[in-house]
Design a protein around this motif. Sequence first.
Motif, PDB file in Angstrom:
ATOM      1  N   ALA A  72       6.896  -8.673   3.814  1.00  0.00           N
ATOM      2  CA  ALA A  72       7.568  -8.519   2.516  1.00  0.00           C
ATOM      3  C   ALA A  72       8.966  -9.113   2.536  1.00  0.00           C
ATOM      4  N   LYS A  73       9.642  -9.033   3.682  1.00  0.00           N
ATOM      5  CA  LYS A  73      11.014  -9.543   3.813  1.00  0.00           C
ATOM      6  C   LYS A  73      11.066 -10.981   4.307  1.00  0.00           C
ATOM      7  N   ASN A  74       9.916 -11.533   4.697  1.00  0.00           N
ATOM      8  CA  ASN A  74       9.918 -12.855   5.329  1.00  0.00           C
ATOM      9  C   ASN A  74       8.848 -13.778   4.740  1.00  0.00           C
ATOM     10  N   GLY A  91      -6.975 -12.462  -0.209  1.00  0.00           N
ATOM     11  CA  GLY A  91      -5.934 -12.581   0.809  1.00  0.00           C
ATOM     12  C   GLY A  91      -4.595 -12.216   0.218  1.00  0.00           C
ATOM     13  N   CYS A  92      -4.557 -11.092  -0.506  1.00  0.00           N
ATOM     14  CA  CYS A  92      -3.372 -10.736  -1.300  1.00  0.00           C
ATOM     15  C   CYS A  92      -2.172 -10.330  -0.461  1.00  0.00           C
ATOM     16  N   SER A  93      -2.383  -9.883   0.781  1.00  0.00           N
ATOM     17  CA  SER A  93      -1.313  -9.393   1.653  1.00  0.00           C
ATOM     18  C   SER A  93      -0.562  -8.255   0.961  1.00  0.00           C
ATOM     19  N   SER A  94       0.753  -8.144   1.225  1.00  0.00           N
ATOM     20  CA  SER A  94       1.571  -7.101   0.600  1.00  0.00           C
ATOM     21  C   SER A  94       2.991  -7.635   0.441  1.00  0.00           C
ATOM     22  N   GLY A  95       3.797  -6.912  -0.302  1.00  0.00           N
ATOM     23  CA  GLY A  95       5.157  -7.384  -0.565  1.00  0.00           C
ATOM     24  C   GLY A  95       5.298  -7.889  -1.984  1.00  0.00           C
ATOM     25  N   PRO A  96       6.469  -8.410  -2.332  1.00  0.00           N
ATOM     26  CA  PRO A  96       6.749  -8.801  -3.724  1.00  0.00           C
ATOM     27  C   PRO A  96       5.875  -9.925  -4.254  1.00  0.00           C
ATOM     28  N   ASN A  97       5.353 -10.788  -3.376  1.00  0.00           N
ATOM     29  CA  ASN A  97       4.525 -11.897  -3.852  1.00  0.00           C
ATOM     30  C   ASN A  97       3.162 -11.434  -4.359  1.00  0.00           C
ATOM     31  N   THR A  98       2.695 -10.288  -3.863  1.00  0.00           N
ATOM     32  CA  THR A  98       1.326  -9.857  -4.127  1.00  0.00           C
ATOM     33  C   THR A  98       1.028  -9.730  -5.610  1.00  0.00           C
ATOM     34  N   LEU A  99       1.910  -9.071  -6.355  1.00  0.00           N
ATOM     35  CA  LEU A  99       1.653  -8.824  -7.768  1.00  0.00           C
ATOM     36  C   LEU A  99       2.363  -9.806  -8.700  1.00  0.00           C
ATOM     37  N   LEU A 151      -8.138  -8.151   4.296  1.00  0.00           N
ATOM     38  CA  LEU A 151      -8.820  -7.439   5.374  1.00  0.00           C
ATOM     39  C   LEU A 151      -8.446  -5.963   5.333  1.00  0.00           C
ATOM     40  N   SER A 152      -9.283  -5.131   5.897  1.00  0.00           N
ATOM     41  CA  SER A 152      -9.056  -3.684   5.837  1.00  0.00           C
ATOM     42  C   SER A 152      -7.796  -3.258   6.568  1.00  0.00           C
ATOM     43  N   THR A 153      -7.269  -4.122   7.437  1.00  0.00           N
ATOM     44  CA  THR A 153      -6.027  -3.825   8.163  1.00  0.00           C
ATOM     45  C   THR A 153      -4.783  -4.088   7.319  1.00  0.00           C
ATOM     46  N   ASN A 154      -4.949  -4.654   6.131  1.00  0.00           N
ATOM     47  CA  ASN A 154      -3.814  -4.968   5.263  1.00  0.00           C
ATOM     48  C   ASN A 154      -3.087  -3.698   4.816  1.00  0.00           C
ATOM     49  N   ASP A 155      -1.810  -3.850   4.496  1.00  0.00           N
ATOM     50  CA  ASP A 155      -0.989  -2.718   4.052  1.00  0.00           C
ATOM     51  C   ASP A 155      -1.206  -2.469   2.557  1.00  0.00           C
ATOM     52  N   PHE A 156      -2.390  -1.970   2.208  1.00  0.00           N
ATOM     53  CA  PHE A 156      -2.686  -1.673   0.810  1.00  0.00           C
ATOM     54  C   PHE A 156      -1.807  -0.549   0.272  1.00  0.00           C
ATOM     55  N   ASN A 157      -1.402   0.382   1.148  1.00  0.00           N
ATOM     56  CA  ASN A 157      -0.595   1.514   0.680  1.00  0.00           C
ATOM     57  C   ASN A 157       0.680   1.058  -0.015  1.00  0.00           C
ATOM     58  N   SER A 158       1.361   0.059   0.570  1.00  0.00           N
ATOM     59  CA  SER A 158       2.613  -0.399  -0.036  1.00  0.00           C
ATOM     60  C   SER A 158       2.362  -1.071  -1.383  1.00  0.00           C
ATOM     61  N   ILE A 159       1.188  -1.711  -1.523  1.00  0.00           N
ATOM     62  CA  ILE A 159       0.837  -2.308  -2.821  1.00  0.00           C
ATOM     63  C   ILE A 159       0.672  -1.212  -3.859  1.00  0.00           C
ATOM     64  N   PHE A 160      -0.084  -0.191  -3.513  1.00  0.00           N
ATOM     65  CA  PHE A 160      -0.342   0.884  -4.469  1.00  0.00           C
ATOM     66  C   PHE A 160       0.944   1.613  -4.850  1.00  0.00           C
ATOM     67  N   LEU A 161       1.851   1.762  -3.879  1.00  0.00           N
ATOM     68  CA  LEU A 161       3.128   2.426  -4.171  1.00  0.00           C
ATOM     69  C   LEU A 161       3.996   1.603  -5.121  1.00  0.00           C
ATOM     70  N   SER A 162       3.763   0.285  -5.158  1.00  0.00           N
ATOM     71  CA  SER A 162       4.567  -0.582  -6.036  1.00  0.00           C
ATOM     72  C   SER A 162       3.982  -0.698  -7.444  1.00  0.00           C
ATOM     73  N   LEU A 163       2.805  -0.116  -7.683  1.00  0.00           N
ATOM     74  CA  LEU A 163       2.152  -0.275  -8.984  1.00  0.00           C
ATOM     75  C   LEU A 163       2.934   0.334 -10.147  1.00  0.00           C
ATOM     76  N   PRO A 164       3.557   1.513 -10.000  1.00  0.00           N
ATOM     77  CA  PRO A 164       4.336   2.025 -11.137  1.00  0.00           C
ATOM     78  C   PRO A 164       5.411   1.052 -11.608  1.00  0.00           C
ATOM     79  N   GLU A 165       6.107   0.414 -10.670  1.00  0.00           N
ATOM     80  CA  GLU A 165       7.129  -0.570 -11.039  1.00  0.00           C
ATOM     81  C   GLU A 165       6.481  -1.787 -11.701  1.00  0.00           C
ATOM     82  N   PHE A 166       5.323  -2.191 -11.204  1.00  0.00           N
ATOM     83  CA  PHE A 166       4.587  -3.319 -11.780  1.00  0.00           C
ATOM     84  C   PHE A 166       4.230  -3.042 -13.237  1.00  0.00           C
TER      85      PHE A 166
END
Length: 363
Positions: free
Chosen positions: A19-21, A58-66, A97-112
Amino acid sequence: MDVERVFHMKEGLGETSYAKNSSMQKKVLDMVKHLTMDAILDLYLTQTPQRISIADLGCSSGPNTLSVIREIVGAVDERCCEILQPTPEFQVFLNDLSTNDFNSIFLSLPEFYSKLRKEGRREDSLSVFIAGVPGSFYGRLFPSNSLHFIHSSFSLHWLSQVPLGLFGEDGKPINKGKMYISETSPCKVIDAYFMQFQEDFMLFLKSRSEELVSEGRMVLILLGRRSRDHTDRASAFYWDLLAEAFAGMVSLGEVEQDEVDSYNVHFYAPCMEEIKGIVQREGSFTIECLEIFEIGRNDTNGVRDGKSMAMAVRAIQESLIRHHFGERIIDRLFERYGEILDKELAKEEIKVASLIVVLRKSS
């Protein structure tokens, strides 16, 4: 190594996180934004569905995802206002992949959703429904004829596995001291990587052709190379220097040479001719756009030094390196890697090549 079980971008929001890089990836997304928006608007205007189903693979996580999803929704909403049509509902699937940080994506949904409401051009709120879909995109993920639009950025250069042909009949590595194609690599190494990419990309196209509706679109962005030369400096530069960082650690007794020789990346940077050839052989899609974009360290809103570039590679490779070598070497390895990058970047400017492919599913 079971890539599907181990590989993921660095999770969280810390200093070494993806997310930072991932500013370089964002820069390229911005550079090709007009092509992505043209593709989704053309799809909407030709089909005018009441619901648009979109998958980001291949959505990954961080600000680019959404960010791309928000831009797609905004572009369609704006066009609907212009032509006095109701805005369709959006069904969005975020895949990795199932190892992706989906939790951080879901936590960012209210802001989205909050940003969507502010950016909406109608009094009523936009209807956007988002779900996570874990699994490899090298195979089926969705029901037949269920998707209108597929977007994938900086994912398809990652292979489904490390090519099997990198080891001889005796089980020993044939690309010693290197982790990707280099000028010293035997021809068998090049063949192994290209064969794996062909197999993977062909399976990707076949799977998506079954999932997309007729005339559905795909926008694919991936790292590539400018020429047919597999040792193109821009595509091998970072891997060659990472191998050099490992060699320095071997000389100091911090890592065993055998460990380094057996470590290979599941990566392949294709050229435009290779992409075109595979798409034509698979036969389900028409190429509407195939372009190459280059970006250097001065193209990301400020000069990127060796340390920041090393951090970007670390955010992508740390999970695999930790699995293979253990955690103890990570900090020292990327500190050394940053120093090597600084020296090399003082000598020459390396522009990283990215390909964008816009595909239309044939009727």
